[in-house]
Design a protein around this motif. Structure first.
Motif, PDB file in Angstrom:
ATOM      1  N   ALA A 305       0.832  -1.206   0.000  1.00 11.80           N
ATOM      2  CA  ALA A 305       0.000   0.000   0.000  1.00 11.80           C
ATOM      3  C   ALA A 305       0.867   1.257   0.000  1.00 11.80           C
ATOM      4  CB  ALA A 305      -0.919  -0.011   1.218  1.00 11.80           C
ATOM      5  N   LEU A 306       1.962   1.241   0.767  1.00 15.04           N
ATOM      6  CA  LEU A 306       2.870   2.386   0.790  1.00 15.04           C
ATOM      7  C   LEU A 306       3.536   2.579  -0.567  1.00 15.04           C
ATOM      8  CD1 LEU A 306       4.258   4.605   2.440  1.00 15.04           C
ATOM      9  CD2 LEU A 306       5.984   2.927   3.116  1.00 15.04           C
ATOM     10  N   TRP A 307       3.889   1.486  -1.215  1.00 14.62           N
ATOM     11  CA  TRP A 307       4.512   1.554  -2.539  1.00 14.62           C
ATOM     12  C   TRP A 307       3.537   2.154  -3.556  1.00 14.62           C
ATOM     13  CZ3 TRP A 307       3.290  -1.512  -6.996  1.00 14.62           C
ATOM     14  CH2 TRP A 307       4.185  -1.342  -8.069  1.00 14.62           C
ATOM     15  N   MET A 308       2.277   1.735  -3.508  1.00  9.07           N
ATOM     16  CA  MET A 308       1.282   2.290  -4.420  1.00  9.07           C
ATOM     17  C   MET A 308       1.067   3.779  -4.161  1.00  9.07           C
ATOM     18  SD  MET A 308       0.273  -0.015  -6.522  1.00  9.07           S
ATOM     19  CE  MET A 308      -1.256   0.744  -7.129  1.00  9.07           C
ATOM     20  N   PHE A 309       1.041   4.151  -2.886  1.00 13.23           N
ATOM     21  CA  PHE A 309       0.883   5.557  -2.547  1.00 13.23           C
ATOM     22  C   PHE A 309       2.061   6.382  -3.062  1.00 13.23           C
ATOM     23  CE2 PHE A 309       1.855   9.033   0.416  1.00 13.23           C
ATOM     24  CZ  PHE A 309       0.697   9.771   0.295  1.00 13.23           C
ATOM     25  N   ASN A 310       3.260   5.850  -2.895  1.00 17.59           N
ATOM     26  CA  ASN A 310       4.457   6.545  -3.360  1.00 17.59           C
ATOM     27  C   ASN A 310       4.430   6.728  -4.874  1.00 17.59           C
ATOM     28  OD1 ASN A 310       6.980   7.784  -3.031  1.00 17.59           O
ATOM     29  ND2 ASN A 310       8.034   5.884  -3.518  1.00 17.59           N
TER      30      ASN A 310
END
Length: 316
Positions: A305-310
């Motif tokens: 999820a953090l990777w997608m947000f980034n």
């Protein structure tokens, strides 16, 4: 401010020319070499200072030798004797560390001795432009609140007796240092950033200890206690409050760090988010095969999820 770029990818995408990429690579190689030298010097300086303080017969001798070395280093640095500038900075740092060690030994680790060392390290850091001393000054300030580390038989320990005060005071220091870094020249900007980063580490340690045991506010209650028999070990701020606030702070800091491209802070948030998650997870579920499996799944989902947000932030 330091940033991280993928030079090869930028060249492939046509955002950088080959000449620009070669220039940036050459500059980075020089900075990387300087970093390696500074790390070696830092470890060497700490070892020399620790050994010298242990070998001299009395704490006052260490204080005197430290002051002498510091004065010699100041003379070289302030007179800008370029061929000896590195030696001058080394003398500054060794002298400050010897002085600090002597003061702490003489004062038996009292509050007054730690305050003196904090101020001395801060002034020496500014004079020597030493990030190492600035970080040690912040750590010495935390010791004024009773923060301690220890080692015994392959066991490392961390003690923070005032988690609430640690979080509040070092949050203020981190904010002040960060604001100052945006207005200072490059050398002093680096010192301010070091102070802010060290403060952030202490803030997270304060939250970590508080999330496990809460905070009895021993210092504040003992200062206000009229009855000497008052139980100052009774928890005032429960661990749940620290757990929730820590999660909120980490989330907010992570979002802000991504938006303003603060890579160090992103890594710090990711590190302590993992520590926070696994601490609370295993405190409540225990270390069973199922809890370990589920914990890994949740952490991987969070990372994705953090990777997608980034990616969305970068594309935007």
């Amino acid at each position: 401010m330091k940033i991280t770029l993928d030079i090869s990818k930028l060249v492939e995408e046509g955002k950088l020319t080959r000449e620009e990429a070669d220039k940036l690579t050459a500059l980075a190689a020089h900075d990387t070499g300087s970093l390696g030298i500074n790390i070696l010097i830092g470890f060497g300086v700490i070892a020399i200072a620790a050994g010298a303080v242990a070998l001299v017969p009395t704490p006052l001798t260490a204080v005197g030798l430290g002051l002498a070395l510091f004065a010699a280093g100041c003379a070289i640095v302030l007179n800008r004797v370029q061929q000896w500038i590195l030696l001058g900075q080394i003398c500054l740092v060794i002298g400050a560390l010897m002085f600090g060690g002597g003061v702490i030994a003489y004062g038996a680790g009292s509050l007054a001795s730690m305050l003196i060392v904090t101020g001395a390290f801060a002034l020496a850091a500014i004079a020597a432009r030493s990030s190492l001393l600035m970080a040690l000054a912040v750590l010495a300030a935390s010791a004024c609140l009773g923060a301690r580390t220890g080692y015994d038989n392959a066991v490392y320990s961390l003690a923070i007796f005032e988690p609430t005060l640690t979080v509040v005071l070092f949050s203020a220091l981190a904010l002040i240092a960060y604001q100052a870094s945006e207005r200072l020249p490059a050398d002093y900007e680096r010192l301010a950033i070091t102070a802010a980063r060290t403060s952030l580490l202490l803030i997270n340690f304060g939250f970590w200890i508080g999330s496990l045991w809460g905070d009895p506010l021993m210092l504040l209650r003992s200062m206000n206690a009229k009855d000497a028999s008052l139980d100052v070990t009774k928890t005032v701020i429960p661990a749940t409050v620290f757990s929730i606030l820590w999660a909120v702070v980490l989330l907010g800091a992570g979002i802000w760090a991504v938006q303003v491209n603060r890579r160090w802070l992103v890594n710090l948030v990711a590190l302590f988010a993992g520590i926070h998650f696994y601490t609370q997870w295993f405190e409540r579920l225990g270390a069973t095969p199922l809890s370990v499996l589920l914990g890994g799944v949740v952490m991987l989902a969070s990372a994705f999820a953090l990777w997608m947000f980034n990616r969305r932030v970068v594309d935007a």
